[in-house]
Design an enzyme around this catalytic site. Structure first.
Site, short mmCIF file in Angstrom:
data_model
loop_
_atom_site.label_atom_id
_atom_site.label_comp_id
_atom_site.label_asym_id
_atom_site.label_seq_id
_atom_site.Cartn_x
_atom_site.Cartn_y
_atom_site.Cartn_z
N SER A 102 1.01 -1.21 -0.03
CA SER A 102 0.13 0.14 0.00
C SER A 102 0.83 1.17 0.23
O SER A 102 1.59 1.44 -0.90
CB SER A 102 -1.31 -0.13 1.10
OG SER A 102 -1.93 0.86 0.96
N ASP A 241 -2.36 5.92 -3.51
CA ASP A 241 -1.43 5.44 -2.62
C ASP A 241 -0.76 4.26 -3.67
O ASP A 241 -1.24 4.29 -4.71
CB ASP A 241 -1.60 5.00 -1.56
CG ASP A 241 -2.59 3.72 -1.33
OD1 ASP A 241 -3.56 4.02 -2.54
OD2 ASP A 241 -3.11 3.01 -0.36
N ASP A 245 -5.75 1.92 -3.51
CA ASP A 245 -7.17 1.64 -2.69
C ASP A 245 -7.74 3.06 -1.75
O ASP A 245 -8.68 3.06 -1.07
CB ASP A 245 -7.23 0.59 -1.86
CG ASP A 245 -6.36 0.36 -0.68
OD1 ASP A 245 -5.51 1.46 -0.63
OD2 ASP A 245 -6.02 -0.27 0.04
#
EC number: 5.4.2.10
Length: 445
Positions: A102, A241, A245
């Site tokens: 992430s 990012d 998400d």
């Protein structure tokens, strides 16, 4: 082995905490749990990744683990996490796997696992996978024709882009957007999705090389985006990012529009359209009090979840609600997906601007963010802090001082020996003073 899963899958320093061996064994364990009792003659798994360098190694390891467990693997390549979740459902796979850390720095990586339908795993399933991983008996693996096969899904990106196009709420002609792709999984897709909806797109940090993901860019580093929006005279800036998400925004003046403000704008839009189920928004305990005030004034209820988009998702599913998210920019629209989707969030925010013909700054002014101070306090025993009479008394004293004009939250970290002390107040000096006092007491326990 201790608890392996965190709030969003398994994550750590690639090739140190998260090794190829662990990834392979985790894949075998996940396959045994998630395909148990399935009626599928041949279970399938969707697998994708973000562009970071270690993703190739970890994807190979996970693929080997899945196929060794008799699961056919559908390789969708470099795609955002929400695309993997969507394709897990679309392709009727038994499970899905995303290789990504992430917003974390490039040396880290992670493994996110989705159940059938593209849903994140609940705690009980994660525990079952950890138990299978810790088991002393070696797994019984197929041989010959029972070993899983691997094939690429060549049209995976096109399937996801078509999904985004179907979810876009308004044509965006006349709007200019700068999109920061964090040199991540959105780099090849986000500019295309926004342009397909009609916007003029200026892409930055959209040239991943495996090493530059999240490096001074994306949703955790908004400075370049703020400058680009002002320099180009754009209507909006959007930052994703590494796995796309999440989405944060920058208005036409260069001011940050965080996840709380985005949720406020979308909640009001959906309420007006009759799409906000039970007039309810799901937020987390970290959402600013200003969001609660704005929603109350708009006649919208808030259901509060624990921190982590998986807990937002649990509340959304339990209540059948239609919008939820986090201050960090995870926004979930269950009508269109099973997890936070940064590109979809950007499309919906731009759609609201197009429909109302209002600027981002005007729309974001729906919510006034109260000053917030957050202090991370190192502690020896998080449970002792939670039960400490001196801490409880200090919190009560601070709440009396704040009244209805602020709030106090003490939250233990899920991964570190920290207690996060958060205070919101109508004035920053008061929030700082109370937070400092509480942090000192927490640190003394």
């Amino acid at each position: 082995m201790g608890r392996l899963f965190g709030t969003d899958g398994v994550r750590g320093l690639a090739n140190s905490d998260l090794t190829a061996d662990l990834a392979l064994r985790l894949a075998v364990a996940a396959a045994s749990v998630l395909t148990a009792g399935t009626s599928d003659a041949r279970p399938t798994a969707v697998i994708g990744r973000d562009p970071r360098a270690s993703g190739e190694m970890l994807q190979a390891a996970v693929t080997a683990g899945l196929s060794s467990a008799g699961v056919d693997v559908l390789d969708v390549g470099i795609l955002p996490t929400p695309a993997v979740a969507y394709l897990t459902a679309k392709l009727e796979a038994s499970l899905g796997v995303m290789i990504s850390a992430s917003h974390n720095p490039m040396p880290d990586n992670g493994i996110k696992i989705f159940a059938a339908g593209g849903h994140k795993l609940d705690d009980a399933v994660e525990v079952a996978i950890e138990d299978a991983l810790d088991g002393t008996a070696p797994p019984v693996l197929p041989t010959g024709a029972g070993i899983g096969r691997v094939r690429a899904v060549d049209d995976a990106a096109q399937l996801y882009l078509a999904h985004l196009a179907s979810a876009a709420s308004e044509p965006l002609a006349g709007l200019t957007v700068v999109v920061d792709c964090a040199n991540g999984a959105a780099s090849a897709l986000a500019p295309v999705a926004y342009a397909a909806a009609g916007a003029r797109v200026i892409a930055i940090s959209a040239d991943p090389d495996g090493l530059n993901i999240n490096d001074g860019c994306g949703s955790t580093h908004l400075e370049n985006l703020q400058k680009a929006v002002v320099d180009h005279g754009a209507d909006l800036g959007l930052a994703h990012d590494g796995d796309a998400d999440r989405c944060l925004a920058v208005d036409e003046t260069g001011a940050v529009v965080d996840g709380d403000a985005i949720m406020a704008v979308l909640a009001i839009a959906m309420n007006e359209a009759g799409e906000l189920v039970e007039n309810t928004l799901v937020a987390t305990v970290m959402s600013n009090l200003g969001l609660h005030i704005a929603m109350r004034e708009a006649g919208i209820n808030i259901v509060t979840a624990a921190v982590g988009d998986r807990y937002v998702l649990e509340e959304l599913r339990a209540g059948g609600y239609s919008l939820g998210g986090e201050q960090s920019g995870h926004v979930v629209l269950p009508a269109f997906g099973t997890t936070g989707d940064g590109i979809l969030t950007g499309l919906r925010l731009l759609g609201r601007m197009a429909r109302t013909r209002k600027s981002a700054s005007v729309l974001a002014a729906t919510m006034t963010t109260l000053p917030q101070v957050l202090i991370n306090v190192k502690v020896g025993d998080k449970a002792a802090v939670a039960a400490s009479p001196s801490v409880l008394a200090a919190v009560a004293d601070a709440e009396r001082v704040l009244g209805d004009g602020g709030r106090v939250l003490l939250r233990p970290s899920g991964t570190e020996q920290l207690v996060r002390v958060m205070v919101e107040a109508t004035e920053l000096p008061l929030a700082q003073k109370l937070a400092d006092e509480l942090a000192e007491i927490v640190g003394s326990v």
